[in-house]
Scaffold this motif. Sequence first.
Motif, PDB file in Angstrom:
ATOM      1  N   ASN A  36      -5.478  -3.710  -2.080  1.00 54.88           N
ATOM      2  CA  ASN A  36      -3.931  -3.683  -1.151  1.00 54.88           C
ATOM      3  C   ASN A  36      -3.789  -5.057  -0.197  1.00 54.88           C
ATOM      4  O   ASN A  36      -3.070  -5.466   0.316  1.00 54.88           O
ATOM      5  N   GLY A  78      -0.835   4.825  -3.833  1.00 54.77           N
ATOM      6  CA  GLY A  78      -0.685   3.806  -3.057  1.00 54.77           C
ATOM      7  C   GLY A  78      -2.108   3.426  -2.176  1.00 54.77           C
ATOM      8  O   GLY A  78      -2.671   2.367  -2.108  1.00 54.77           O
ATOM      9  N   SER A 109       0.725  -1.295   0.058  1.00 55.24           N
ATOM     10  CA  SER A 109      -0.097   0.127  -0.132  1.00 55.24           C
ATOM     11  C   SER A 109       0.727   1.405  -0.065  1.00 55.24           C
ATOM     12  O   SER A 109       0.509   2.165  -0.126  1.00 55.24           O
ATOM     13  N   SER A 110       2.237   1.111   0.227  1.00 52.67           N
ATOM     14  CA  SER A 110       2.998   2.093   0.195  1.00 52.67           C
ATOM     15  C   SER A 110       3.730   2.537  -1.225  1.00 52.67           C
ATOM     16  O   SER A 110       4.466   3.344  -1.326  1.00 52.67           O
ATOM     17  N   TYR A 111       3.272   1.757  -2.119  1.00 53.61           N
ATOM     18  CA  TYR A 111       3.900   1.762  -3.412  1.00 53.61           C
ATOM     19  C   TYR A 111       2.978   2.458  -4.595  1.00 53.61           C
ATOM     20  O   TYR A 111       1.684   1.958  -4.544  1.00 53.61           O
ATOM     21  N   TYR A 139       4.121   7.004  -2.539  1.00 55.30           N
ATOM     22  CA  TYR A 139       2.988   6.492  -2.702  1.00 55.30           C
ATOM     23  C   TYR A 139       1.706   7.263  -2.960  1.00 55.30           C
ATOM     24  O   TYR A 139       0.530   6.981  -2.954  1.00 55.30           O
TER      25      TYR A 139
END
Length: 125
Positions: free
Chosen positions: A73, A52, A29-31, A102
């Motif tokens: 995610n 993200g 979820s950070s990408y 993100y």
Amino acid sequence: VQLQASGGGLVQAGGSLRLSCAISGRTFSSYSMGWFRQAPGKEREFVASISGSGRSTYYADSVKGRFTISRDNAKNTVYLQMNSLNSEDTAVYSCAANTLAYTSVYSRISDYDYWGQGTQVTVSS
């Protein structure tokens, strides 16, 4: 981080396909994620990007209104729903991850630091 794209194939003009890209990594979820494509004899080009959280998306003009990028995610997967396909969509489609940011969407190849192997999409007329 490893990316595995799937879902390509042969489809008639006007048809649909959904591509999937599964990503390893605990902080998916950070990408920010993107899809690119490369047709024979052409340079790789941007198709779509998603932040993200999934709240922001961005599309190339050539696919806007026909393609939809989304992500789950919980499943570490990003999707590309492709509708109203035409012969100009024939290409190898690759997914890419920007693991350094993100919150936004990105359209340059240089924005992404990890790439999947690609999946072939062929549209017959």
